[in-house]
Write a protein that holds these residues in place. Structure first.
Motif, PDB file in Angstrom:
ATOM      1  N   HIS A   2      43.421  45.249  49.301  1.00  0.00           N
ATOM      2  CA  HIS A   2      43.264  44.898  47.890  1.00  0.00           C
ATOM      3  C   HIS A   2      43.076  46.162  47.065  1.00  0.00           C
ATOM      4  O   HIS A   2      42.673  47.201  47.587  1.00  0.00           O
ATOM      5  N   PRO A   3      43.338  46.092  45.758  1.00  0.00           N
ATOM      6  CA  PRO A   3      43.122  47.276  44.906  1.00  0.00           C
ATOM      7  C   PRO A   3      41.650  47.700  44.914  1.00  0.00           C
ATOM      8  O   PRO A   3      40.757  46.871  45.084  1.00  0.00           O
ATOM      9  N   PHE A  60      43.770  54.145  53.992  1.00  0.00           N
ATOM     10  CA  PHE A  60      44.005  53.186  52.917  1.00  0.00           C
ATOM     11  C   PHE A  60      45.284  53.556  52.182  1.00  0.00           C
ATOM     12  O   PHE A  60      45.440  54.672  51.708  1.00  0.00           O
ATOM     13  N   ASP A  61      46.212  52.604  52.104  1.00  0.00           N
ATOM     14  CA  ASP A  61      47.455  52.855  51.373  1.00  0.00           C
ATOM     15  C   ASP A  61      47.668  51.817  50.278  1.00  0.00           C
ATOM     16  O   ASP A  61      48.771  51.663  49.762  1.00  0.00           O
ATOM     17  N   GLY A  62      46.603  51.126  49.910  1.00  0.00           N
ATOM     18  CA  GLY A  62      46.671  50.132  48.842  1.00  0.00           C
ATOM     19  C   GLY A  62      46.603  50.779  47.472  1.00  0.00           C
ATOM     20  O   GLY A  62      46.593  52.001  47.326  1.00  0.00           O
ATOM     21  N   GLU A  63      46.502  49.924  46.467  1.00  0.00           N
ATOM     22  CA  GLU A  63      46.470  50.394  45.089  1.00  0.00           C
ATOM     23  C   GLU A  63      45.090  50.941  44.727  1.00  0.00           C
ATOM     24  O   GLU A  63      44.066  50.329  45.008  1.00  0.00           O
ATOM     25  N   ILE A  64      45.080  52.100  44.102  1.00  0.00           N
ATOM     26  CA  ILE A  64      43.863  52.720  43.587  1.00  0.00           C
ATOM     27  C   ILE A  64      43.934  52.615  42.070  1.00  0.00           C
ATOM     28  O   ILE A  64      44.924  53.024  41.464  1.00  0.00           O
ATOM     29  N   VAL A  65      42.882  52.040  41.470  1.00  0.00           N
ATOM     30  CA  VAL A  65      42.887  51.785  40.029  1.00  0.00           C
ATOM     31  C   VAL A  65      41.832  52.662  39.361  1.00  0.00           C
ATOM     32  O   VAL A  65      40.636  52.337  39.377  1.00  0.00           O
ATOM     33  N   GLU A 146      33.882  44.075  42.145  1.00  0.00           N
ATOM     34  CA  GLU A 146      35.116  44.857  42.058  1.00  0.00           C
ATOM     35  C   GLU A 146      36.268  43.975  41.572  1.00  0.00           C
ATOM     36  O   GLU A 146      37.044  44.385  40.704  1.00  0.00           O
ATOM     37  N   ALA A 147      36.376  42.754  42.084  1.00  0.00           N
ATOM     38  CA  ALA A 147      37.429  41.833  41.644  1.00  0.00           C
ATOM     39  C   ALA A 147      37.283  41.514  40.161  1.00  0.00           C
ATOM     40  O   ALA A 147      38.279  41.471  39.418  1.00  0.00           O
ATOM     41  N   SER A 148      36.052  41.319  39.699  1.00  0.00           N
ATOM     42  CA  SER A 148      35.798  41.038  38.282  1.00  0.00           C
ATOM     43  C   SER A 148      36.198  42.222  37.413  1.00  0.00           C
ATOM     44  O   SER A 148      36.842  42.058  36.371  1.00  0.00           O
ATOM     45  N   LEU A 149      35.823  43.421  37.839  1.00  0.00           N
ATOM     46  CA  LEU A 149      36.212  44.621  37.082  1.00  0.00           C
ATOM     47  C   LEU A 149      37.723  44.753  37.001  1.00  0.00           C
ATOM     48  O   LEU A 149      38.272  45.059  35.936  1.00  0.00           O
ATOM     49  N   LEU A 150      38.399  44.539  38.116  1.00  0.00           N
ATOM     50  CA  LEU A 150      39.863  44.636  38.136  1.00  0.00           C
ATOM     51  C   LEU A 150      40.482  43.599  37.206  1.00  0.00           C
ATOM     52  O   LEU A 150      41.446  43.893  36.484  1.00  0.00           O
TER      53      LEU A 150
END
Length: 158
Positions: A2-3, A60-65, A146-150
């Protein structure tokens, strides 16, 4: 994966010292009856470089925001430590400029040995995995936070 949320200000400094290195130095200093004032700290490192070492350790190769520091603070994210925090992050303007730029020269001269931050990140991740990634913590962002922030960030930026 996940991001993941990171602060935009990756050009800020942080200092990380491996607890094993610090504990060994403290034990040695006690045996030698060493006295005085020492900064037993890691090498000043750009936050972005430290996060890259963590990313590599986790493969980790996922999305970094990257998120704006002021926005993160406005949305309840705490710097450095505590609940809903981003560890290692000390944003500008809080009165801590230079905090993560301390010299360990005296401690090194007195025997402090510091392993590379990449090794510390790998050891920390291994410890986290052994103890359980989903256990309750008193520092860092929860998955829900983290999900809420995203979610809010995507609306803020979109």
């Amino acid at each position: 994966g996940h991001p993941v949320v990171v602060p935009e200000d990756s050009d800020r400094y942080t200092q990380v010292i491996d607890v094993v290195d610090l504990a060994q130095w403290i034990a040695d200093a006690g045996e030698q009856r060493l006295a005085g004032t020492f900064n037993a700290v890691g090498e000043p490192t750009l936050l972005g470089d430290a996060l890259l070492d963590a990313q590599k350790a986790a493969r980790f190769d996922g999305e970094i925001v990257p998120m704006d520091s002021a926005w993160l603070l406005e949305h309840g994210v705490q710097p450095c430590a505590g609940e809903d925090s981003l560890p290692l992050w000390i944003p500008a303007g809080l009165g801590f400029d230079g905090f993560s730029r301390r010299s360990a020269k005296r401690a090194i001269a007195a025997g402090l040995r510091r392993r590379p931050i990449a090794q510390t990140m790998a050891a920390a991740l291994a410890s986290e995995r052994r103890h359980g990634l989903d256990r309750p913590r008193s520092a860092g962002l929860t998955s829900a936070t983290e999900a809420s922030l995203l979610h809010y960030w995507s609306k803020h930026r979109g």
